[in-house]
Design an enzyme around this catalytic site. Structure first.
Site, mmCIF file in Angstrom:
data_model
loop_
_atom_site.group_PDB
_atom_site.id
_atom_site.type_symbol
_atom_site.label_atom_id
_atom_site.label_comp_id
_atom_site.label_asym_id
_atom_site.label_seq_id
_atom_site.Cartn_x
_atom_site.Cartn_y
_atom_site.Cartn_z
ATOM 1 C CG LEU A 227 -1.782 0.786 1.260
ATOM 2 C CD1 LEU A 227 -2.959 0.583 0.148
ATOM 3 C CD2 LEU A 227 -2.549 1.055 2.868
ATOM 4 C CG ASP A 228 -0.460 4.544 0.563
ATOM 5 O OD1 ASP A 228 -1.634 5.036 -0.761
ATOM 6 O OD2 ASP A 228 -1.215 5.244 1.747
#
Lengths: 283, 283, 283, 283
Positions: A227-228
């Site tokens: 994520l990210d």
């Protein structure tokens, strides 16, 4: 319809530009723009993007690709892709409830600012169906809960697979699994509402306010399983002050999010963005 | 010499501005600039900065402070400080080897851009002694190793205590202990070479390059015991690209560092910066 | 509904803040934000904006205004206005064919970002009627030619007079006469697609391209009889390069135009913008 | 010492990149960076900048130039220049009384940030002689009055001719005649303290204040006979407010001036700036 693009990457060694440009020249193509980058002298990576003019491009593209695959690519162990600049990319937009990124992309597309066809909107909420309908784009409402995520992702994949060249998460507030990303088989661009790596994860505006930063940001990046953490395509920031509460940060940030995402989508669809490990080269 | 500044903070309640401004008015002061902020309706904090003109300020300042301490401060439970805008702040600069922030502050001071007197430079290296000498500022070389840190900090404190109103870490690459910060008894401003909270700690340009960010930044903040966690005063960013290797990031960043630090020092010394928990209000 | 705003301007002299804040305090109002500016020591202008909390504001506003007009304003020769922050400004949007500023303002209004009611759109073209209809805002198509301008302006005035607090030229490509501006009796905000005073007048993007500037801009200003000469409210710029032809400048610029105009409209409607001769103070 | 640069410009036609890159390849050079721009399909101009690695470059440069001049240049009617990236440009700095641009360039040079040798400073005032002496650079004080300008320019030319590759006007407040520019025979870079074309000519900060702009700027451009009209190399801006009087604009602007000028000088000396009529291409 006579403008083509060629993107090449390989291990760096002498003669690539000479080989590529001579190949194009011999076929009557005139290079109108070219960008090149090498990441280091010995054993580095070589990246090239060429825009060329070639009369009758559309018909000649298959032969061009075949010829390049036979003559040039093997010589340098190169990955490459040709593209007709006149053919828009087919794009799906995933969205939850915030409308600003979604509507901005639809608008820009309608105005001819983005070289894309938006072929599908998918949302885990029904809220934006009416807005999307006005643009003549199909809207699929696929609810997602923790329990139904695998099933929901399957439905999304069934809907999108083979129909799109790019998936854009236009403030889609669900985490996508690695299976989804692998199954989609096309790049996925996400917009995160912070200046990554600051404030990765949830609640970036709340955390920006707590930390008292003097600038807020937005980041468009390729989605990966982490994520990210995917390669960043574009970022921008805006100045804020102690007077800006979370609501004002969110509004100020929305302006950043939509412009940063629109730039990233445009650049991706113009073949300007080349992934280099965890980072990108943006020509 | 007739311009004064008053900074007030307290729990918010009605009547503070009325009380403060009437106090000043009755003594013949004319308010030339005033900024106020309340952090929330009930039980919030109130912050006020007032710049006023009062003939004969220097002589009248003690009576003004005393009067305010008797009449106004107790009514509102307010912290406050008066300052003669014509009296420069006494500043010590701590530096290691990078000269850009140090020389920039010295230069700006010489040009009259900063309302400060630089009374001492302290460095753990001898390298910059010659440059500093040209500005007529004493340079103390106090080496620091892991073993000698406590002793070195003692020497620094002996040198600075009571002589300065502000300590500026102008790329001082040593961690200062909580004991030092407490012992100094004056604010300490640090410049960190990243857009905090991204890339806190060591090697921010290297990590920025690895992460492939499209902007780099610099952050001036008050130093606290927790490294890179103190209240942020000012930040700024600059656009970079895949072409910028770590050396180029460092050079581009150096321009940010020196301007961000200079702004933070100027604003602090103009009493524009009020600390509010982990954040700052900058008027 | 209990937040009010007060804006005051007058010739500077001691005691104004004391007088104003004591007036509010005696009526039970708590100042939650206050900004003040004086343009020079002797004979300068004084500007004040105060946001205050007062239970039952709406009902008490008339008495507040009357009281201020009797007690305070005459003492200082002050102009002033009170406003209920909960009452949106009534706004008319004038537009020609470019939709980006218009739709952006309508969108932001729908999202609750702007403290306005858009009560009318007026255009010299029929093109955008459908887009506007979706927002439930009346659209008046009033064609304008060189010959019919006086008649057209009369129709516009008939439509708007007394119904609006602000007129916004959201890329309205017709020059408005001094008679129109006087007859409207409310402020008129225009967006110009350049960084004024550079490229005032027609064709700013074409001229920016010819001149080879490295940044393009947008300027929101109050319209006056002199074209592009009114007090500037807000400006912003974006970096461009030799690669950006006029079409790309226009697209990049459109993003600036809409955000700059939206900021100017929001600030104006929050009473943050005070005109000071040819310039503005923006609190 | 083995990095070379080649800059080429000519009328656009197919085969140029192929010809140039094959020429380099045959001589064993590896292209490490290449930028290209064409200003339009038919009859447009073609611009190319190539950075290449070639063992033993210094010794081989003359043969390379000769070969290119025989084989490639005539085929395309191309202008070109080769440069050894390891040979710094010889630069003269002209200055009046403001020290910020001058000292900034000297500092950056000392730190190794700029690929230049500053061989001479010339000033119409004696003020900065001491500062310059510390950098070991000769300082020539050549006073200029309206009457003595021709004589002064002659002395300047005598001093500089043949000794420098570039003249930088680092806040030199005298207009240079066309004769001087022609006689110098090398490019002249000027820094103007406004965002051109706004506020060309004298007193830009005063005029910016009067006009109430919300951003101030600085512009580095090639000096031509027409004052402030030469091709722009780089510009930047900073946000200001109604609180910034002319003195504060000047200080804020000084930071812009020195960074904009330093970037322009660096880019010029790295052969990144190609003049295209009244504009520049900056690779």
């Amino acid at each position: 319809g006579d403008i083509g693009r060629l993107v090449v990457s390989c291990t760096d060694r002498p003669g690539i530009i000479s080989g590529v440009s001579s190949f194009l020249y011999r076929r009557g193509a005139n290079i109108v723009q070219s960008d090149q980058e090498s990441t280091g002298a010995a054993g580095g990576r070589f990246f090239l993007r060429v825009v060329f003019h070639l009369p009758g491009l559309r018909d000649r593209l298959p032969a061009l690709e075949r010829g390049f695959g036979e003559e040039i690519a093997p010589r340098f162990g190169a990955s490459y892709r040709f593209r007709d600049a006149g053919t828009p990319a087919r794009v799906a937009l995933l969205v939850s409830r915030h409308d600003h990124c979604l509507l901005d992309l639809l608008w820009r597309t309608r105005r001819g600012e983005l070289p894309v066809d938006v072929v599908q909107v998918v949302s885990n909420h029904p809220d934006l169906a009416g807005d999307v309908a006005r643009f003549g784009v199909p809207y699929a409402h696929i609810p997602v809960t923790r329990q139904t995520r695998p099933e929901a992702e399957r439905r999304q994949l069934d809907l999108l697979r083979g129909r799109v060249d790019l998936i854009v998460l236009a403030r889609y507030m669900q985490v996508l699994s690695g299976d989804f990303l692998a199954g989609a088989g096309v790049p996925v661009i996400n917009i995160h509402h912070s200046f990554l790596p600051a404030f990765a994860g949830a609640g970036p505006y709340e955390r920006a306010r707590e930390r008292g930063v003097k600038l807020i940001g937005a980041t468009a990046h390729y989605a990966t399983e982490e994520l990210d953490e995917g390669p960043i395509i574009e970022q921008d920031v805006a100045r804020v002050s102690h007077r800006d509460d979370v609501l004002r940060l969110r509004r100020r940030g929305a302006d950043l999010e939509r412009t940063v995402l629109a730039r990233a989508v445009a650049w991706h669809c113009e073949d300007r963005v080349l992934v280099n490990g965890r980072t990108t080269i943006v020509f």
